[in-house]
Design an enzyme around this catalytic site. Sequence first.
Site, PDB file in Angstrom:
ATOM      1  N   TYR A  24      22.004 -43.013 -19.071  1.00  0.00           N
ATOM      2  CA  TYR A  24      22.156 -43.414 -17.672  1.00  0.00           C
ATOM      3  C   TYR A  24      21.770 -44.866 -17.377  1.00  0.00           C
ATOM      4  O   TYR A  24      21.895 -45.312 -16.237  1.00  0.00           O
ATOM      5  CB  TYR A  24      21.327 -42.471 -16.782  1.00  0.00           C
ATOM      6  CG  TYR A  24      21.769 -41.022 -16.897  1.00  0.00           C
ATOM      7  CD1 TYR A  24      22.983 -40.604 -16.370  1.00  0.00           C
ATOM      8  CD2 TYR A  24      20.986 -40.077 -17.555  1.00  0.00           C
ATOM      9  CE1 TYR A  24      23.408 -39.291 -16.487  1.00  0.00           C
ATOM     10  CE2 TYR A  24      21.389 -38.757 -17.674  1.00  0.00           C
ATOM     11  CZ  TYR A  24      22.605 -38.369 -17.139  1.00  0.00           C
ATOM     12  OH  TYR A  24      23.022 -37.072 -17.250  1.00  0.00           O
ATOM     13  N   HIS A 101      30.071 -40.660 -11.232  1.00  0.00           N
ATOM     14  CA  HIS A 101      29.141 -40.256 -12.297  1.00  0.00           C
ATOM     15  C   HIS A 101      28.828 -41.480 -13.130  1.00  0.00           C
ATOM     16  O   HIS A 101      29.759 -42.202 -13.540  1.00  0.00           O
ATOM     17  CB  HIS A 101      29.756 -39.187 -13.205  1.00  0.00           C
ATOM     18  CG  HIS A 101      30.136 -37.952 -12.447  1.00  0.00           C
ATOM     19  ND1 HIS A 101      29.207 -37.027 -12.055  1.00  0.00           N
ATOM     20  CD2 HIS A 101      31.331 -37.543 -11.972  1.00  0.00           C
ATOM     21  CE1 HIS A 101      29.817 -36.072 -11.372  1.00  0.00           C
ATOM     22  NE2 HIS A 101      31.109 -36.359 -11.298  1.00  0.00           N
TER      23      HIS A 101
HETATM   24  O1  CA2 Z   1      26.702 -38.965 -15.097  1.00  0.00           O
HETATM   25  C1  CA2 Z   1      26.254 -38.601 -14.016  1.00  0.00           C
HETATM   26  O2  CA2 Z   1      25.999 -39.385 -13.098  1.00  0.00           O
HETATM   27  C2  CA2 Z   1      25.931 -37.121 -13.790  1.00  0.00           C
HETATM   28  O3  CA2 Z   1      26.348 -36.774 -12.481  1.00  0.00           O
HETATM   29  C3  CA2 Z   1      24.430 -36.992 -13.925  1.00  0.00           C
HETATM   30  C4  CA2 Z   1      23.932 -35.545 -13.845  1.00  0.00           C
HETATM   31  C5  CA2 Z   1      24.703 -34.662 -14.823  1.00  0.00           C
HETATM   32  O4  CA2 Z   1      24.302 -33.314 -14.635  1.00  0.00           O
HETATM   33  C6  CA2 Z   1      26.200 -34.783 -14.619  1.00  0.00           C
HETATM   34  O5  CA2 Z   1      26.852 -33.979 -15.556  1.00  0.00           O
HETATM   35  C7  CA2 Z   1      26.646 -36.225 -14.765  1.00  0.00           C
HETATM   36  C8  CA2 Z   1      22.456 -35.432 -14.222  1.00  0.00           C
HETATM   37  C9  CA2 Z   1      21.570 -36.073 -13.234  1.00  0.00           C
HETATM   38  C10 CA2 Z   1      20.768 -37.128 -13.864  1.00  0.00           C
HETATM   39  O6  CA2 Z   1      19.721 -36.557 -14.603  1.00  0.00           O
HETATM   40  C11 CA2 Z   1      18.908 -37.461 -15.194  1.00  0.00           C
HETATM   41  C12 CA2 Z   1      18.027 -36.929 -16.098  1.00  0.00           C
HETATM   42  C13 CA2 Z   1      17.173 -37.774 -16.752  1.00  0.00           C
HETATM   43  C14 CA2 Z   1      17.215 -39.137 -16.496  1.00  0.00           C
HETATM   44  C15 CA2 Z   1      18.105 -39.644 -15.586  1.00  0.00           C
HETATM   45  C16 CA2 Z   1      18.948 -38.809 -14.917  1.00  0.00           C
END
Ligand code: CA2
EC number: 4.2.1.10
Length: 151
Positions: A24, A101
């Site tokens: 991310y 995303h």
């Molecule tokens: O790629 C994206 O922005 C997502 O929406 C992020 C979500 C994931 O479930 C989607 O499939 C794709 C996850 C939220 C972010 O979770 C984090 C976990 C740890 C560190 C940073 C963000």
Amino acid sequence: MSTKVLLINGPNLNLLGLREPHIYGHTTLKDVEEAARKQTESYGLTLEAFQSNNEGAIIDRLHEARRKCKFIVINPGGLTHTSVALRDALLGIEVPFIEVHASNIHAREPFRHHSYLSDKAVGVICGLGVFGYTAAFDFVAQKLGMTAVLK
Ligand code: CA2
């Protein structure tokens, strides 16, 4: 009256920039919201930003936006792949939205390949990191007929 646009971030996006930077990136949610505020302000738009780890709270916030916000940019987090209720809320309020995303969900686990929202979105941006939010708001400003306000 000012034209309002809404930025919604779903579950776990409060961890942006703090965990899993290889997926991310290093930019925090606070950075994303501040940049979006400056960007939208430069177009003469007013940003409202909301993040929650609670599906019901996000749905309530969307209901509040009905007839008040002209466009929504939403990263629904994991709700993307699970939530009929979020889809229903977005359809119910009749506010156009862009799904963003940070990661390329199509290059990840198969369960991330399906979104309950994409077919109803004006557009979907994925895999561009947090630049996806910037691209979305540039598009929103253009769509709303706003030109940059010079200061
Ligand atoms: O790629 C994206 O922005 C997502 O929406 C992020 C979500 C994931 O479930 C989607 O499939 C794709 C996850 C939220 C972010 O979770 C984090 C976990 C740890 C560190 C940073 C963000």
